[in-house]
Design a protein around this motif. Structure first.
Motif, PDB file in Angstrom:
ATOM      1  N   HIS A 325       0.831  -1.206   0.000  1.00 46.69           N
ATOM      2  CA  HIS A 325       0.000   0.000   0.000  1.00 46.69           C
ATOM      3  C   HIS A 325       0.870   1.262   0.000  1.00 46.69           C
ATOM      4  CE1 HIS A 325      -3.145   2.871   0.991  1.00 46.69           C
ATOM      5  NE2 HIS A 325      -2.392   3.300   1.976  1.00 46.69           N
ATOM      6  N   GLN A 328       2.578   2.355  -3.518  1.00 44.43           N
ATOM      7  CA  GLN A 328       1.791   2.688  -4.705  1.00 44.43           C
ATOM      8  C   GLN A 328       2.232   4.036  -5.281  1.00 44.43           C
ATOM      9  OE1 GLN A 328      -2.496   1.553  -4.944  1.00 44.43           O
ATOM     10  NE2 GLN A 328      -2.339   1.448  -2.719  1.00 44.43           N
ATOM     11  N   ILE A 380      -5.246   7.747  -0.925  1.00 46.16           N
ATOM     12  CA  ILE A 380      -5.220   6.415  -1.527  1.00 46.16           C
ATOM     13  C   ILE A 380      -5.581   5.391  -0.454  1.00 46.16           C
ATOM     14  CG2 ILE A 380      -3.826   4.672  -2.689  1.00 46.16           C
ATOM     15  CD1 ILE A 380      -2.118   6.839  -3.857  1.00 46.16           C
ATOM     16  N   TYR A 381      -6.551   4.567  -0.758  1.00 52.21           N
ATOM     17  CA  TYR A 381      -6.980   3.505   0.153  1.00 52.21           C
ATOM     18  C   TYR A 381      -6.818   2.151  -0.528  1.00 52.21           C
ATOM     19  CZ  TYR A 381      -9.199   6.893   3.313  1.00 52.21           C
ATOM     20  OH  TYR A 381      -9.429   7.916   4.198  1.00 52.21           O
ATOM     21  N   THR A 382      -6.439   1.166   0.260  1.00 55.06           N
ATOM     22  CA  THR A 382      -6.420  -0.223  -0.202  1.00 55.06           C
ATOM     23  C   THR A 382      -7.363  -1.027   0.676  1.00 55.06           C
ATOM     24  OG1 THR A 382      -4.121  -0.067  -0.978  1.00 55.06           O
ATOM     25  CG2 THR A 382      -5.019  -2.276  -0.608  1.00 55.06           C
ATOM     26  N   GLN A 434      -7.354  -5.166  -7.779  1.00 54.89           N
ATOM     27  CA  GLN A 434      -5.976  -5.577  -7.582  1.00 54.89           C
ATOM     28  C   GLN A 434      -5.940  -7.051  -7.185  1.00 54.89           C
ATOM     29  OE1 GLN A 434      -3.467  -1.736  -6.066  1.00 54.89           O
ATOM     30  NE2 GLN A 434      -4.512  -2.907  -4.500  1.00 54.89           N
ATOM     31  N   THR A 438      -7.798  -7.544  -3.127  1.00 58.55           N
ATOM     32  CA  THR A 438      -7.727  -6.144  -2.707  1.00 58.55           C
ATOM     33  C   THR A 438      -8.198  -5.248  -3.846  1.00 58.55           C
ATOM     34  OG1 THR A 438      -5.410  -5.902  -3.440  1.00 58.55           O
ATOM     35  CG2 THR A 438      -5.789  -6.570  -1.145  1.00 58.55           C
ATOM     36  N   SER A 440      -8.074  -0.811  -4.893  1.00 61.99           N
ATOM     37  CA  SER A 440      -7.516   0.497  -4.522  1.00 61.99           C
ATOM     38  C   SER A 440      -8.497   1.595  -4.908  1.00 61.99           C
ATOM     39  CB  SER A 440      -6.168   0.733  -5.211  1.00 61.99           C
ATOM     40  OG  SER A 440      -6.342   0.846  -6.612  1.00 61.99           O
ATOM     41  N   ARG A 442      -8.775   5.876  -5.115  1.00 61.28           N
ATOM     42  CA  ARG A 442      -8.064   7.154  -5.100  1.00 61.28           C
ATOM     43  C   ARG A 442      -9.083   8.289  -5.102  1.00 61.28           C
ATOM     44  NH1 ARG A 442      -2.509   7.015  -7.063  1.00 61.28           N
ATOM     45  NH2 ARG A 442      -1.833   4.851  -7.234  1.00 61.28           N
TER      46      ARG A 442
END
Length: 845
Positions: A325, A328, A380-382, A434, A438, A440, A442
């Motif tokens: 994470h 990225q 940004i989140y995962t 992903q 997972t 992602s 934004r």
């Protein structure tokens, strides 16, 4: 010696010093909390520290309580120490504005605080018992070494410190560590002349610290040489099918020093590349602020850089230390962002064994505006999602209005987001699929003017575990969330019975539970399994339904057994499998397939069981009458990590030929690499313990693939989704999430070897993704600011035969074409009735 005081807590100067230190520490911590490392406003806070220390110095001078000479012990040394502590805090406050070194690492902060406490406690030293006095001078010894380190580190700035003294004396801060070194040294010498145990304690601290530093330097150098050696071997190895970093990561020790070697100059500050020990800090390559660790600075100074590229080091860090994470690619910084509030809204369908979750996150930017410039940042989140789950909605609040996402190809979404964020700096949000279960997300821009809010919707199957159904919270990594508040709303499609809740939820009715409090990162709910009832959802000429998935087995008389060995294996497992399979052809892989026998089996197991992980090359095996036995480590290795290598090209060809590999995985852990291949249906997959495997080997059985064009199975859930090319006349009694889950898993099954083709766009698969409105490897959801933005990048909203963004009211039916016709006719008839009289009058007139 020191002037004797019967009670120092009645000494007004001593009390003043304590109050000043507490105040200075308070003002040191407050801006960090308010601004999250915002450098633009720290100089104002620095003046507070500077004034406090200057006022205390004036108090000492007026009262004749401080002397800066060898005979300073005739004065009140503890007050001098208090002044130096204030100066030290002022130094670190100034460093936030004028960055001479990075923020201190954790152990250094603890040592500095402990040293300050020891200096404050100086007047009480003579009342300490011997054991406490030993600890006291042990701390002083360690603190003295740190002061010496900072004195040497700041040596190049001494000239600037002297020249700049005319500017209110601010530049004199560079001499504070040197002053502390001198005072602590003289103080200690004066004491251990009279007491031997003081000398022993102080010397022990010096000896221990120096010995550990030497050990660290030696270990650091050994590790850098091992990295260089393994890296060179992979480059010259003609049989190597993996990227160069792969073998290094496989064989490299995962101890804490190795981690710091790999993260040096990325997370940890090091001397400049030209060999100088000193240099001003620069921005880290990772999404974190670099840390100053004296041990790493010293070891790096006496060592060469790891002979491996930055990109390859990042790959090793991603796979070995779970930092994917943080690594990225970013268009904008996100260092001042906080996750402020979380709303978790869940629709659970226990009888159908699925759930729909909406996460609404509020993002706060604590960076203070610097004049006319607005400090916008990118969040940004995962998100980690369950096996078989899919993202089915995205929303971004723009000007206070919730704007729904548009589904398009991943390439178009990427181009639009990058162009707008990188150049135009306007509102977009995008979500991408992903590997490793997972996704992602934004979000841009996140400004200090107002909090930013987005919503992500996830359709997921419930996990079947220990004869119970389990719903697990959707976890995420992203902007700091430990201070966040959360509201959780659980809604069941039927009366909830036998439910096990983790918190004290408030029950609002028989189907709904609500909870509020501080953000809880990891929670789950459990409930009993019930029989799946008849269910259906009709859409686009097809009817979808969920049913029980029962394991079916077929005969497998395996002629070739392939063992995928790494350090997760135990010798007992290996020996047990060997006894059951030694009469067949048993192979392992190390640069090439190696056949095992009684003479070489132990040697190869010992060698391979030292590997941190494995990525078995299925393309090099004979898949006919073959079985692969694997066991996964926790290494975070993705299929995409080997892109552009020989391995990726050959395995892509293997996948495109639709050659299924039978694989049995020992234990519940499955690597992202195997999970992705399983999702792409390249594996006929089964899992269990060694006992279950031996039973299958003895009976010569293996699980049978039960999927087809019209059926998908979702592992770990006990369900399968069926599609029939017809519609049901009665109303739908299941949510539209059946279509979304089917389409997502069906698209993964059809992607096969095209995963490594960046330009791969299959019109049929895109059409299926658009109808179900799901995020896949080839499709993404994006929110743009205006309709013109969508048109500019060729992003068109789906036609009427699309489910659109999922919602909490997603259980209703979507009209079929003939139903649309009936609806239109009904509307026309109603309009006729409404205007009939008027038409008649007009006609009569």
């Amino acid at each position: 010696m020191e002037n004797k005081k019967t009670n120092y807590f009645k000494d007004p100067v001593y009390i003043t010093g304590l109050v000043f230190i507490a105040a200075s520490l308070f003002f040191y911590l407050v801006p960090d909390y308010l601004n999250n490392l915002d450098r633009t406003n720290f100089f104002a806070y620095f003046w507070v520290h500077y004034i406090i220390s200057a006022v205390f110095l004036v108090v000492l001078l007026i009262n004749g309580l401080v002397k800066f000479n060898w005979n300073f012990l005739k004065a009140e040394i503890h007050l001098t120490f208090m002044f130096l502590i204030l100066c030290m805090i002022s130094c670190f406050a100034l460093n936030k504005e004028i960055n001479i070194f990075y923020d201190s690492t954790g152990w250094l902060n603890v040592l500095l605080i402990t040293l300050a406490l020891a200096m404050i406690a100086t007047p009480f030293k003579d009342k300490f018992p011997i054991w406490l006095e030993i600890i006291f001078f042990f701390i002083i010894g360690l603190g003295l070494l740190i002061c010496i380190y900072f004195s040497v580190y700041l040596f190049p700035y001494y000239g600037i410190g002297i020249v700049g003294v005319l500017f209110l004396g601010i530049s004199l801060h560079v001499f504070i560590p040197l002053l502390m070194t001198i005072y602590l040294s003289i103080y200690t010498v004066k004491n251990f002349i009279a007491k031997k145990h003081v000398l022993i304690s102080f010397s022990s601290a010096l000896l221990l610290a120096l010995s550990f530093t030497i050990y660290f330097i030696v270990k650091w150098n050994i590790t850098t040489h091992v990295i260089a050696f393994e890296y060179n071997k992979t480059i010259i190895n003609q049989e190597n099918i993996y990227p160069a970093w792969y073998r290094v990561s496989q064989k490299l020790s995962t101890d804490w020093i190795t981690e710091r070697v790999l993260k040096s100059n990325l997370y940890y500050a090091t001397p400049k590349d030209n060999g100088d020990f000193w240099g001003l800090p620069s921005r880290s390559s990772m999404d974190i602020v670099k840390v100053h660790d004296p041990l790493i600075m010293i070891a790096s100074f006496f060592s060469t850089k790891p002979d491996i590229t930055i990109d390859d080091r990042i790959k090793i860090i991603e796979t070995t230390y779970g930092a994917r994470h943080l690594t990225q690619q970013r268009l904008w910084s996100g260092e001042s962002l906080f996750t402020k509030n979380i709303i978790t809204d869940v629709n659970v369908y226990p009888k159908l064994r699925i759930a729909y979750t909406e996460k609404i996150l509020s993002i706060e930017n604590r960076k203070v505006r610097n004049g006319w410039r607005e400090e916008t940042q990118e969040a940004i989140y995962t998100f980690s999602i369950p096996q078989g789950a899919v993202v089915s909605s995205l929303s971004l609040w723009i000007n206070g209005i919730e704007e729904k996402g548009h589904l398009t190809t991943k390439g178009k979404a990427d181009t639009a987001y990058t162009s707008i964020v990188g150049v135009e700096r306007r509102d977009p949000s995008v979500v991408h699929w992903q590997e490793g279960n997972t996704i992602s997300v934004r979000v841009f821009p996140c400004s200090p003017a107002e909090n930013r809010r987005f919503k992500i919707g996830i359709t997921s199957p419930l996990e079947l575990l220990n004869n119970k159904l389990v719903y697990k919270d959707i976890k995420f990594k992203g902007p700091f969330s430990e201070e966040a508040t959360e509201t959780i709303n659980l809604r069941f499609d039927d009366t909830a019975e036998g439910i096990e809740l983790p918190f004290d939820f408030e029950k609002t009715d028989d189907r709904t539970f609500i909870w509020e409090g501080n953000y809880q990162e990891d929670w789950k709910i459990e409930f009993p399994i019930t029989k799946i009832p008849n269910n259906h959802f009709s859409f686009d000429g097809n009817t979808y339904s969920i049913s029980e998935q029962t394991k079916e087995y077929e005969t497998l008389d395996a002629k070739n057994i392939y063992l995928d060995i790494n350090n997760a294996w135990t010798s007992t497992e290996f020996e047990t499998i060997w006894e059951k399979t030694k009469n067949t052809n048993v192979f392992v892989f190390q640069d090439k397939m190696i056949k095992l026998n009684e003479e070489n089996k132990n040697e190869w197991f010992d060698r391979l069981s030292k590997l941190n992980f494995s990525m078995f090359p299925f393309q090099l095996m004979d898949t006919e009458a073959a079985l692969v036995i694997s066991k996964s480590t926790k290494t975070n290795l993705f299929l995409k990590d080997i892109e552009n290598s020989i391995m990726s090209k050959t395995i892509a060809e293997h996948l495109s030929n639709n050659k299924k590999v039978r694989l049995y995985n020992l234990g519940p852990e499955i690597s992202p690499y195997l999970r992705t291949l399983r999702d792409f249906r390249a594996l006929v997959y089964d899992a269990g313990d060694i006992k279950a495997l031996t039973v299958l080997l003895e009976k010569k059985l293996f699980i049978k693939l039960s999927e087809s064009e019209n059926t998908v199975t979702i592992n770990d859930t006990g369900i399968k989704i069926n599609k029939i090319a017809t519609t049901v006349d009665t109303d739908n009694n299941a949510p539209d999430h059946l279509v979304r889950l089917f389409s997502f898993n069906n698209i993964l099954r059809k992607i096969e070897g095209n995963y490594f083709r960046n330009d791969y766009v299959n019109a049929a698969l895109i059409s299926e993704a658009e109808k179900a409105y799901v995020v896949t490897p080839i499709s993404s959801l994006i929110v743009l600011e205006t309709q013109n933005d969508y048109e500019r990048f060729g992003i068109k909203d789906s036609e009427n035969n699309s489910l659109k963004n999922a919602s909490m009211a997603g259980a209703g039916s979507v009209p079929e074409p003939h139903e649309w016709a009936l609806i239109i006719l009904a509307c026309l008839f109603l309009l006729y009735l409404k205007f009939k009289n008027k038409l008649v009058q007009n006609y009569a007139g």
